[in-house]
Design an enzyme around this catalytic site. Structure first.
Site, PDB file in Angstrom:
ATOM      1  N   CYS A 104      -0.172   1.064   9.011  1.00 37.45           N
ATOM      2  CA  CYS A 104       0.549   0.057   8.232  1.00 37.45           C
ATOM      3  C   CYS A 104       1.146  -1.036   9.121  1.00 37.45           C
ATOM      4  CB  CYS A 104       1.592   0.763   7.361  1.00 37.45           C
ATOM      5  SG  CYS A 104       2.168  -0.192   5.961  1.00 37.45           S
ATOM      6  N   HIS A 105       2.466  -1.214   9.085  1.00 39.43           N
ATOM      7  CA  HIS A 105       3.138  -2.242   9.882  1.00 39.43           C
ATOM      8  C   HIS A 105       3.404  -1.797  11.322  1.00 39.43           C
ATOM      9  CE1 HIS A 105       3.959  -3.827   5.855  1.00 39.43           C
ATOM     10  NE2 HIS A 105       4.167  -4.993   6.442  1.00 39.43           N
TER      11      HIS A 105
END
Length: 183
Positions: free
Chosen positions: A113-114
């Site tokens: 993800c991030h």
């Protein structure tokens, strides 16, 4: 039979990590016999998020300062996402240094993800191929990476995934990388 017995996996996170992106892979690693070590900026428990709602507080095992002297004690690195976590952790020089040490040693690094923001700030994505949450694709390309939109991307010892739905494939790929590195 546990396939990761006697392996230590570092997990770097601060407040605001996406809970399932830490606990999902961590639980799979532990089920395979790995010892997971949660490393953060301070020794205080850190707060997870369930998307935009507060999650659980998890106990921290080591601080970045304590772990910085021991990257060789770890066989792999897990970087969960969470916008708040990923935005803050990239500002910690000792977190960047730890990730750089793991890359330099060729250890498996799994990011979801991030979480890739830490790798961007540590200048570790240039020339690499990876995936992430779609909003990071411009950041990754601007940092010299090739961004792909797929469930899991394996580029050497770098394993990346986009989102919580990808956790089963992400965890399998990370476990496979850890097993291969052990041989």
């Amino acid at each position: 039979m546990p396939t990761l017995k006697d392996l230590n996996v570092a997990i770097l996170a601060v407040n605001g990590f996406e809970q399932v992106e830490l606990t999902g892979p961590r639980d799979r690693l532990q089920a395979e016999g790995a010892r997971t070590v949660l490393i953060s900026a301070t020794a205080e428990p850190i707060l997870g998020m369930r998307h935009d709602k507060p999650g659980d507080r998890l106990p921290v095992d080591l601080t970045f300062a304590q772990a910085e002297a021991e990257p060789g004690a770890f066989h792999g690195l897990l970087l969960p996402g969470g916008v708040v976590n990923a935005d803050e952790i990239r500002m910690h020089p000792k977190a960047r240094a730890f990730a750089q040490a793991m890359f330099a040693a060729g250890k498996p690094v799994a990011v979801i993800c991030h979480g890739a923001w830490l790798l961007i700030s540590a200048d570790l994505v240039r020339g690499r191929r990876l995936t992430s949450w779609p909003s990071l694709q411009d950041d990754l390309r601007n940092a010299g990476a090739e961004w792909v939109d797929q469930e899991v991307m394996v580029d050497g010892a770098l394993i990346s995934s986009r989102k919580p739905d990808d956790i089963p494939a992400f965890s399998r790929a990370f476990i496979d990388a850890l097993q291969a590195a052990r041989r």
